[in-house]
Design an enzyme around this catalytic site. Structure first.
Site, short mmCIF file in Angstrom:
data_model
loop_
_atom_site.label_atom_id
_atom_site.label_comp_id
_atom_site.label_asym_id
_atom_site.label_seq_id
_atom_site.Cartn_x
_atom_site.Cartn_y
_atom_site.Cartn_z
N TYR A 1 -16.10 -1.49 6.88
CA TYR A 1 -14.66 -1.23 6.88
C TYR A 1 -14.02 -1.68 8.18
CZ TYR A 1 -10.39 1.48 7.75
OH TYR A 1 -9.12 1.86 8.10
N LYS B 1 -11.21 -4.66 9.04
CA LYS B 1 -9.91 -4.40 9.68
C LYS B 1 -9.79 -5.20 10.98
CE LYS B 1 -7.02 -1.98 8.58
NZ LYS B 1 -5.85 -2.13 7.66
N THR C 1 -6.54 0.36 12.46
CA THR C 1 -7.27 1.59 12.79
C THR C 1 -7.89 1.51 14.19
OG1 THR C 1 -9.26 2.83 12.21
CG2 THR C 1 -9.23 0.54 11.54
N ASP C 2 -8.15 2.67 14.78
CA ASP C 2 -8.87 2.70 16.07
C ASP C 2 -10.35 2.38 15.88
OD1 ASP C 2 -9.71 5.08 14.85
OD2 ASP C 2 -9.18 6.37 16.55
N GLU C 3 -10.82 2.37 14.61
CA GLU C 3 -12.25 2.13 14.37
C GLU C 3 -12.66 0.71 14.76
OE1 GLU C 3 -13.76 3.89 10.76
OE2 GLU C 3 -12.17 5.40 10.74
N ALA D 1 1.71 3.19 -2.32
CA ALA D 1 1.30 4.30 -3.20
C ALA D 1 0.07 5.02 -2.65
CB ALA D 1 1.01 3.76 -4.60
N GLY D 2 -0.37 4.62 -1.45
CA GLY D 2 -1.51 5.27 -0.82
C GLY D 2 -1.06 6.43 0.07
N PHE D 3 -2.01 6.95 0.82
CA PHE D 3 -1.77 8.15 1.63
C PHE D 3 -0.71 7.90 2.71
CE2 PHE D 3 -3.80 10.38 5.47
CZ PHE D 3 -3.04 11.52 5.33
N ILE D 4 -0.97 6.98 3.63
CA ILE D 4 -0.03 6.76 4.74
C ILE D 4 1.19 5.99 4.25
CG2 ILE D 4 0.27 5.84 7.07
CD1 ILE D 4 -2.80 6.07 7.41
N GLY D 5 0.96 4.98 3.39
CA GLY D 5 2.08 4.18 2.89
C GLY D 5 3.11 5.02 2.17
N GLY E 1 0.81 -1.22 0.00
CA GLY E 1 0.00 0.00 0.00
C GLY E 1 0.84 1.27 0.00
P1 NAD Z 1 -5.30 4.54 1.08
O1 NAD Z 1 -6.67 4.12 0.67
O2 NAD Z 1 -4.85 5.95 0.83
O3 NAD Z 1 -4.20 3.60 0.38
C1 NAD Z 1 -4.36 2.21 0.28
C2 NAD Z 1 -3.32 1.69 -0.72
O4 NAD Z 1 -3.45 0.26 -0.80
C3 NAD Z 1 -3.50 2.23 -2.14
O5 NAD Z 1 -2.26 2.64 -2.68
C4 NAD Z 1 -4.06 1.04 -2.91
O6 NAD Z 1 -3.70 1.05 -4.29
C5 NAD Z 1 -3.44 -0.12 -2.16
N1 NAD Z 1 -4.21 -1.37 -2.31
C6 NAD Z 1 -5.55 -1.53 -2.13
N2 NAD Z 1 -5.90 -2.81 -2.37
C7 NAD Z 1 -4.75 -3.47 -2.68
C8 NAD Z 1 -4.47 -4.84 -3.02
N3 NAD Z 1 -5.43 -5.76 -3.07
N4 NAD Z 1 -3.18 -5.16 -3.25
C9 NAD Z 1 -2.19 -4.24 -3.20
N5 NAD Z 1 -2.41 -2.94 -2.91
C10 NAD Z 1 -3.68 -2.56 -2.65
O7 NAD Z 1 -5.20 4.16 2.63
P2 NAD Z 1 -4.43 4.92 3.81
O8 NAD Z 1 -5.31 5.99 4.34
O9 NAD Z 1 -3.06 5.24 3.40
O10 NAD Z 1 -4.41 3.76 4.90
C11 NAD Z 1 -3.31 2.86 4.98
C12 NAD Z 1 -3.59 1.86 6.09
O11 NAD Z 1 -3.76 2.53 7.32
C13 NAD Z 1 -4.86 1.02 5.87
O12 NAD Z 1 -4.59 -0.29 6.29
C14 NAD Z 1 -5.87 1.68 6.76
O13 NAD Z 1 -6.84 0.76 7.20
C15 NAD Z 1 -5.00 2.18 7.90
N6 NAD Z 1 -5.52 3.36 8.61
C16 NAD Z 1 -5.80 4.52 7.95
C17 NAD Z 1 -6.24 5.64 8.66
C18 NAD Z 1 -6.51 6.96 7.99
O14 NAD Z 1 -6.91 7.92 8.66
N7 NAD Z 1 -6.28 7.12 6.70
C19 NAD Z 1 -6.41 5.57 10.04
C20 NAD Z 1 -6.12 4.37 10.67
C21 NAD Z 1 -5.66 3.29 9.96
P1 TYD Z 2 -13.66 10.28 7.05
O1 TYD Z 2 -12.62 11.25 6.58
O2 TYD Z 2 -14.47 9.54 6.03
O3 TYD Z 2 -12.97 9.30 8.09
P2 TYD Z 2 -13.65 8.17 9.09
O4 TYD Z 2 -15.04 7.92 8.67
O5 TYD Z 2 -12.76 7.00 8.84
O6 TYD Z 2 -13.55 8.75 10.47
O7 TYD Z 2 -14.69 11.10 7.94
C1 TYD Z 2 -14.27 11.83 9.08
C2 TYD Z 2 -15.51 12.36 9.77
O8 TYD Z 2 -16.12 13.34 8.91
C3 TYD Z 2 -16.57 11.30 10.00
O9 TYD Z 2 -17.22 11.58 11.24
C4 TYD Z 2 -17.55 11.48 8.85
C5 TYD Z 2 -17.46 12.97 8.57
N1 TYD Z 2 -17.66 13.41 7.16
C6 TYD Z 2 -18.50 14.49 6.89
O10 TYD Z 2 -19.14 15.07 7.78
N2 TYD Z 2 -18.63 14.89 5.58
C7 TYD Z 2 -17.98 14.26 4.57
O11 TYD Z 2 -18.16 14.66 3.38
C8 TYD Z 2 -17.09 13.16 4.87
C9 TYD Z 2 -16.34 12.45 3.77
C10 TYD Z 2 -16.96 12.78 6.19
#
Ligand code: NAD
Ligand code: TYD
Length: 349
Positions: free
Chosen positions: A158, A162, A133-135, A9-13, A7
């Site tokens: 979701y 997880k 995730t904390d979710e 190429a994603g946000f956190i990765g 992952g």
């Molecule tokens: P993201 O959606 O931005 O990126 C996910 C990446 O995984 C993408 O680059 C996508 O192409 C890749 N991917 C998806 N399916 C795949 C597959 N089958 N094989 C290979 N690659 C695949 O997600 P993110 O926000 O960067 O989150 C990264 C991790 O952190 C996730 O496991 C997510 O559950 C966890 N997380 C995210 C948040 C948050 O706030 N964004 C919070 C807590 C935990």
């Molecule tokens: P989100 O960024 O989707 O993260 P998560 O659902 O994983 O917490 O949403 C953050 C908070 O914002 C969540 O309480 C839902 C709310 N939200 C809105 O109020 N409007 C929006 O358009 C979106 C995408 C989320």
């Protein structure tokens, strides 16, 4: 260190990969399927650097994962590949079950085969770090915070997927002695955040003069963690965390959604005035089904054991994020035009 980042190429990765390659001089192989959420442009700063490699592959492909471990011979895996957006999981959960559960299983099996083929120091050094995730802990009332001891209580497709993946990782540690680490973190924000999530969606809608959708009455609370602080925490855990342990990671920055949206409006007004306050664009819309009321993390364990603390407050982090989106339309404009224009997701028909 030689790290396989799923992952990446994603946000956190991509933040983790930039930190490892540019900040730590580590060797990294990113394994990513490049779904709608993945973008190689997020890794532009790493391309061509010594020790950086990219493999376009699906983590669900067991044979491919097995061969990748055998060829690359990593010291550690940081597993971030996932379907990550709650609203999309409400519209359709199939990809979440597949990638988050089956994909984690495929990766665990590949890691187990590889780990058992190692000997001595190489085997002792190997780590499988699962990023979650904390979710998975469900929804909090007005007080209290999640800790590593909180019982699992996922409520969205979701978070259920997880939670299942966390259970698999723990089982592979207990049953097969795979040296695992699990982290559960709160909501991240910052550069390269796909504009389906609240903060980038609101920044880009506000810049375009479009409505800013707030679900319900905007009182839901999230604990916001700047993504580069999170990347630092993850690297500390993979380097120094205790095998078999879980670490909770949070931002000490609880905010109601309406506060977040207002802070973005005010931050944009101060930088690029629009003629009228952007708060006027705020629109309360139908709530998300099963919308968790509040998340908050107690990160005493990682702070005490690993000496990590977030460096950004919500105020400094949101300012840096707004500045980044203003300066980097080369990154987000094609995504808004070609992949996701900001329409409402996650209302079942
Ligand atoms: P993201 O959606 O931005 O990126 C996910 C990446 O995984 C993408 O680059 C996508 O192409 C890749 N991917 C998806 N399916 C795949 C597959 N089958 N094989 C290979 N690659 C695949 O997600 P993110 O926000 O960067 O989150 C990264 C991790 O952190 C996730 O496991 C997510 O559950 C966890 N997380 C995210 C948040 C948050 O706030 N964004 C919070 C807590 C935990
Ligand atoms: P989100 O960024 O989707 O993260 P998560 O659902 O994983 O917490 O949403 C953050 C908070 O914002 C969540 O309480 C839902 C709310 N939200 C809105 O109020 N409007 C929006 O358009 C979106 C995408 C989320």
């Amino acid at each position: 260190m030689r790290v396989l980042v799923t992952g990446g190429a994603g946000f956190i990765g991509s933040a983790v990969t930039r930190l490892l390659v540019l900040g730590r001089g580590a060797e990294v192989l990113v394994v990513d399927k490049l779904t709608y959420a993945g973008d190689r442009r997020s890794l532009r700063a790493c391309e061509g650097r010594p020790g950086f490699d990219f493999l376009e592959a699906d983590i669900c492909d067991r044979e491919r994962m097995r061969a990748t471990f055998a060829d690359y011979r990593p010291d550690a895996v940081m597993h971030l590949a996932a379907e990550s957006h709650v609203d999309r999981s409400i519209t359709g959960a199939a990809d979440f079950i597949r990638t988050n559960i089956d994909g984690t299983f495929a990766l665990l099996e590949a890691a187990r085969a590889y780990h058992s083929s190692l000997a001595g120091e190489a085997q002792a050094r190997f780590r499988f770090h699962h990023i979650s995730t904390d979710e998975v802990f469900g929804s909090l009332g007005p007080s209290g915070a999640f800790t590593e001891m909180t019982a699992y209580d996922p409520r969205s497709p979701y978070s259920a997927s997880k939670a299942a993946s966390d259970h698999l990782v723990r089982a592979w540690h207990e049953t097969y002695r795979l040296p695992t680490l699990i982290t559960n973190c709160s909501n991240n924000y910052g550069p390269y955040h796909f504009p389906e999530k609240l903060i980038p969606l609101v920044i880009l809608n506000a810049l375009a003069g479009q409505a800013l959708p707030v679900y319900g009455n905007g009182s839901n609370v999230r604990d916001w963690l700047y993504v580069e602080d999170h990347a630092e925490a993850l690297v500390s855990v993979v380097e120094r965390g205790r095998v078999g342990e879980t670490y909770c990671i949070g931002g000490h920055s609880e905010r109601r959604n309406l506060q977040v949206v207002e802070a973005i409006c005010d931050g944009l007004d101060a930088r690029v005035p629009a003629g009228r306050p952007r708060r006027e664009l705020i629109t309360f819309v139908k709530d998300r089904p099963g919308h968790d009321a509040r998340y908050a993390i107690d990160c005493a364990k990682i702070e005490a054991e690993l000496g990590w603390r977030p460096q950004q407050s919500f105020e400094t982090g949101i300012a840096a994020t707004i500045d980044w989106y203003l300066a980097n339309d080369w990154w987000w404009r094609p995504l808004r035009e070609q992949r996701y224009a900001g329409e409402r997701l996650g209302l079942p028909g």
